[in-house]
Write an enzyme that holds these catalytic residues in place. Structure first.
Site, PDB file in Angstrom:
ATOM      1  N   LYS A   8       3.518   4.297  -8.568  1.00  0.00           N
ATOM      2  CA  LYS A   8       2.575   5.428  -8.617  1.00  0.00           C
ATOM      3  C   LYS A   8       3.275   6.751  -8.322  1.00  0.00           C
ATOM      4  O   LYS A   8       3.122   7.734  -9.051  1.00  0.00           O
ATOM      5  CB  LYS A   8       1.470   5.195  -7.583  1.00  0.00           C
ATOM      6  N   ASN A   9       4.067   6.785  -7.239  1.00  0.00           N
ATOM      7  CA  ASN A   9       4.631   8.068  -6.809  1.00  0.00           C
ATOM      8  C   ASN A   9       5.741   8.561  -7.733  1.00  0.00           C
ATOM      9  O   ASN A   9       6.085   9.736  -7.713  1.00  0.00           O
ATOM     10  CB  ASN A   9       5.104   7.982  -5.349  1.00  0.00           C
ATOM     11  N   CYS A  37      -4.580  16.793   4.822  1.00  0.00           N
ATOM     12  CA  CYS A  37      -5.196  15.546   4.382  1.00  0.00           C
ATOM     13  C   CYS A  37      -5.293  14.575   5.531  1.00  0.00           C
ATOM     14  O   CYS A  37      -4.897  14.868   6.648  1.00  0.00           O
ATOM     15  CB  CYS A  37      -4.455  14.943   3.204  1.00  0.00           C
ATOM     16  N   ARG A  46       0.543  18.028   6.325  1.00  0.00           N
ATOM     17  CA  ARG A  46       1.325  18.074   5.095  1.00  0.00           C
ATOM     18  C   ARG A  46       1.518  19.506   4.566  1.00  0.00           C
ATOM     19  O   ARG A  46       0.990  19.880   3.509  1.00  0.00           O
ATOM     20  CB  ARG A  46       0.710  17.162   4.039  1.00  0.00           C
ATOM     21  N   ASP A  72       4.880   4.399   4.265  1.00  0.00           N
ATOM     22  CA  ASP A  72       3.799   3.831   3.458  1.00  0.00           C
ATOM     23  C   ASP A  72       3.588   2.336   3.720  1.00  0.00           C
ATOM     24  O   ASP A  72       2.583   1.772   3.281  1.00  0.00           O
ATOM     25  CB  ASP A  72       4.077   4.057   1.961  1.00  0.00           C
ATOM     26  N   ARG A 108      -6.691   4.172  -5.734  1.00  0.00           N
ATOM     27  CA  ARG A 108      -5.795   5.279  -6.079  1.00  0.00           C
ATOM     28  C   ARG A 108      -4.375   4.787  -6.263  1.00  0.00           C
ATOM     29  O   ARG A 108      -3.609   5.370  -7.031  1.00  0.00           O
ATOM     30  CB  ARG A 108      -5.774   6.313  -4.956  1.00  0.00           C
TER      31      ARG A 108
HETATM   32  C1  EPZ Z   1       5.420  11.542  -0.572  1.00  0.00           C
HETATM   33  O1  EPZ Z   1       4.547  12.507  -0.016  1.00  0.00           O
HETATM   34  C2  EPZ Z   1       4.559  10.380  -1.043  1.00  0.00           C
HETATM   35  N1  EPZ Z   1       3.616  10.863  -2.054  1.00  0.00           N
HETATM   36  C3  EPZ Z   1       3.821   9.766   0.114  1.00  0.00           C
HETATM   37  O2  EPZ Z   1       3.134   8.631  -0.388  1.00  0.00           O
HETATM   38  C4  EPZ Z   1       4.851   9.304   1.161  1.00  0.00           C
HETATM   39  O3  EPZ Z   1       4.166   8.820   2.281  1.00  0.00           O
HETATM   40  C5  EPZ Z   1       5.735  10.485   1.573  1.00  0.00           C
HETATM   41  O4  EPZ Z   1       6.354  11.073   0.403  1.00  0.00           O
HETATM   42  C6  EPZ Z   1       6.846  10.101   2.535  1.00  0.00           C
HETATM   43  O5  EPZ Z   1       7.637   9.105   1.968  1.00  0.00           O
HETATM   44  C7  EPZ Z   1       4.023  11.041  -3.283  1.00  0.00           C
HETATM   45  O6  EPZ Z   1       5.168  10.845  -3.637  1.00  0.00           O
HETATM   46  C8  EPZ Z   1       3.009  11.432  -4.285  1.00  0.00           C
HETATM   47  P1  EPZ Z   1       6.984  14.609   2.239  1.00  0.00           P
HETATM   48  P2  EPZ Z   1       5.063  13.976   0.268  1.00  0.00           P
HETATM   49  O7  EPZ Z   1       6.964  15.971   1.682  1.00  0.00           O
HETATM   50  O8  EPZ Z   1       6.078  14.364  -0.736  1.00  0.00           O
HETATM   51  C9  EPZ Z   1       6.927  17.313   6.166  1.00  0.00           C
HETATM   52  C10 EPZ Z   1       1.347   7.047  -0.409  1.00  0.00           C
HETATM   53  O9  EPZ Z   1       0.694   6.335   0.378  1.00  0.00           O
HETATM   54  N2  EPZ Z   1       6.912  18.493   5.262  1.00  0.00           N
HETATM   55  O10 EPZ Z   1       8.218  13.793   2.065  1.00  0.00           O
HETATM   56  O11 EPZ Z   1       3.873  14.847   0.417  1.00  0.00           O
HETATM   57  C11 EPZ Z   1       5.603  16.556   6.120  1.00  0.00           C
HETATM   58  O12 EPZ Z   1       4.643  17.151   6.969  1.00  0.00           O
HETATM   59  C12 EPZ Z   1       1.827   8.377   0.044  1.00  0.00           C
HETATM   60  O13 EPZ Z   1       1.607   6.726  -1.571  1.00  0.00           O
HETATM   61  C13 EPZ Z   1       7.050  19.755   5.797  1.00  0.00           C
HETATM   62  O14 EPZ Z   1       7.162  19.948   7.019  1.00  0.00           O
HETATM   63  O15 EPZ Z   1       5.735  13.789   1.674  1.00  0.00           O
HETATM   64  C14 EPZ Z   1       6.013  15.182   6.544  1.00  0.00           C
HETATM   65  O16 EPZ Z   1       6.070  15.146   7.950  1.00  0.00           O
HETATM   66  C15 EPZ Z   1       1.040   9.187   0.937  1.00  0.00           C
HETATM   67  N3  EPZ Z   1       7.053  20.825   4.948  1.00  0.00           N
HETATM   68  C16 EPZ Z   1       7.430  15.040   6.003  1.00  0.00           C
HETATM   69  O17 EPZ Z   1       7.871  16.371   5.706  1.00  0.00           O
HETATM   70  C17 EPZ Z   1       6.933  20.684   3.599  1.00  0.00           C
HETATM   71  O18 EPZ Z   1       6.947  21.703   2.879  1.00  0.00           O
HETATM   72  C18 EPZ Z   1       7.550  14.196   4.753  1.00  0.00           C
HETATM   73  O19 EPZ Z   1       6.628  14.665   3.772  1.00  0.00           O
HETATM   74  C19 EPZ Z   1       6.809  19.383   3.069  1.00  0.00           C
HETATM   75  C20 EPZ Z   1       6.804  18.292   3.925  1.00  0.00           C
END
Ligand code: EPZ
Length: 461
Positions: A34-35, A130, A135, A322, A414
């Site tokens: 999915k991702n 969310c 996030r 995840d 989803r």
């Molecule tokens: C991706 O989310 C995945 N979603 C998530 O999958 C997954 O849990 C996550 O990566 C971590 O592996 C998709 O790929 C669509 P991040 P993403 O940006 O990209 C912080 C599922 O169940 N951060 O890597 O949104 C953030 O708060 C899901 O399929 C900042 O501080 O995650 C978090 O603590 C849900 N500033 C960490 O980084 C930013 O600008 C990792 O988030 C961006 C992120």
């Protein structure tokens, strides 16, 4: 043109009845990731030429992304697991994305990178917080600014623009302050058509980023180092169409391996890329499971006893956040006391209360859970508060005494293609019932669902 039915029919109240204590056996076919698929769909915005994606899972999140692309003039057509996208009909004036869709699917925010790169300007709604954490998007914005864009906030929208007459971003060196998957994807896609060289340091290394880089390379991009912490991109003038197969979903694969371990029944999963699951396989082995792998299959033979282990969620190649919730269901049935620390998202422990109601012995201190394994979990009525905790509830239901009722299926749908069907093929007894709510009850149920955080419009991916 893609026609997407409503994101979910709020008049239907679906739930699963999961009978516990039934043995599983056999093989499961793993769907496309999915991702990966979501971000590859966004990457199609970088070219006017057709993109064909295969192995795309049929999921409501994919429907929402398709609807989003259609809303700005793309032609999106999914037949079974094949997806065709043509974006030659896109026009600059249409490049403001609809709030409801960006809000319904957080992953859609990554469209900002390709749209900015292709059109020199984009307006996109803020994705908001969310269920699993705040996030933020600060790293996406910082990256785009470093590439020379001005990024401003107008009400609920982010407005990004290039600042030169050529409408081009300019390559540069960007060091991410956290290994964000989404920010790495945004900056990678934005820099592909930039002038000169871009270096992303402290980049996320997730397999979905490698998949994105592979597809972009087929489209004509020049990328080195995807899958490592330093990605180097040489900007090109133009990208072409391509055919690309989405990688297998490592999180779905991990969920089924945990289903095997929790039921203590051997199963085989395919196709998978075992390297993508290394951290999970190590923990399953530590728990007492035997793992046999080939290039694209994994057979898991759980021991009669599952032993306690400690887990800390980390960016890839560490243990994935995840799979934290599903693994907690497993450790609730282990011998001894396990510790799970969630370090990626600040609100991703919502399954703890539900597992406790099944008899699990879990103490939660902020984002650290201490789990004292019990001999038996007991069926009850459960609600998954996000995608992965919904899956965790189903897994716990598979071993509980009695029949569990699991709600909050909009989350499950989803991200897991045919989840209960795949488990039923292994012998599980899971029935999905969709009852129509009587009109008089709808308001109350909606209120109740929103109190329980199980509404259909919440963001996960
Ligand atoms: C991706 O989310 C995945 N979603 C998530 O999958 C997954 O849990 C996550 O990566 C971590 O592996 C998709 O790929 C669509 P991040 P993403 O940006 O990209 C912080 C599922 O169940 N951060 O890597 O949104 C953030 O708060 C899901 O399929 C900042 O501080 O995650 C978090 O603590 C849900 N500033 C960490 O980084 C930013 O600008 C990792 O988030 C961006 C992120």
């Amino acid at each position: 043109m893609h026609s997407v039915s409503s994101i979910s029919d709020s008049n239907l109240f679906p739930y699963l009845r999961v009978q516990g204590e039934i043995d599983l056996s056999g093989q499961i076919e793993i769907s496309g990731a999915k991702n990966s698929a979501l971000v590859l769909m966004a990457a199609s915005l970088l070219t006017e030429e057709p993109i064909h994606l295969s192995n795309v899972p049929k999921l409501t999140d994919i429907d929402v992304m398709a609807k989003l692309l259609s809303s700005i003039g793309a032609n999106v057509n999914q037949i079974s697991n094949e997806l065709d996208i043509k974006t030659n009909g896109l026009s600059l004036s249409q490049n403001s994305l609809p709030y409801e869709l960006v809000n319904a699917l957080r992953a859609s925010f990554v469209c900002i990178g390709p749209l900015l790169a292709r059109f020199g300007e984009v307006k996109i709604p803020l994705p908001g917080g969310c269920r699993i954490g705040a996030r933020p998007i600060n790293e996406h914005i910082r990256g785009l600014r470093a590439l020379g864009a001005t990024v401003t906030f107008e009400g609920e929208n982010v407005l990004a623009k290039t600042t030169n007459l050529r409408n081009k971003l300019i390559g540069t060196k960007i060091r991410l302050t956290c290994k964000s998957v989404g920010a790495t994807e945004t900056i990678l896609m934005a820099s592909i058509l930039a002038e000169g060289k871009t270096t992303i340091e402290n980049a996320a290394r997730e397999p979905e980023i490698q998949d994105l880089a592979n597809m972009l390379t087929k489209m004509g991009a020049k990328i080195k180092g995807a899958g490592t912490s330093t990605i180097i991109i040489e900007g090109v003038d133009h990208l072409k169409g391509c055919i690309h197969k989405v990688i297998p979903d490592r999180i779905e694969a991990g969920t089924f391996l945990i289903a095997s371990a929790i039921t203590r029944c051997p199963i085989t999963i395919f196709p998978v890329i075992p390297k993508h699951l290394e951290a999970v396989l190590i923990k399953l082995q530590e728990c007492g499971c035997l793992i046999k792998q080939t290039e694209n299959t994994i057979k898991i033979i759980p021991g009669k006893t599952i032993y306690a282990v400690d887990i800390t969620t980390m960016p890839f190649p560490g243990f994935p956040t995840d799979l934290q919730a599903p693994f907690m269901s497993l450790l609730s049935t282990a011998k001894g006391t396990s510790k799970i620390e969630e370090t990626i998202f600040e609100k991703r422990m919502q399954h703890v209360g539900e597992l406790q109601r099944m008899g699990a012995q879990i103490q939660l201190h902020d984002n650290i859970a201490l789990i004292q394994g019990v001999n038996k979990l007991f069926a009850t009525s459960l609600t998954g508060g996000d995608l992965r905790s919904s899956a965790a509830m189903v897994l716990a239901g598979l071993v509980a005494k009695g029949t569990s009722v699991i709600k909050g299926l909009s989350h499950l749908d989803r991200g897991y293609e045919n989840f209960e069907k795949k488990l039923c093929n292994l012998g599980a007894n899971i029935k999905r019932t969709e009852v129509k709510r009587p009109i008089s009850n709808r308001k109350n149920t909606e209120k109740l669902e929103s109190k329980m955080n199980v509404g259909s419009g919440s963001q996960v991916a």
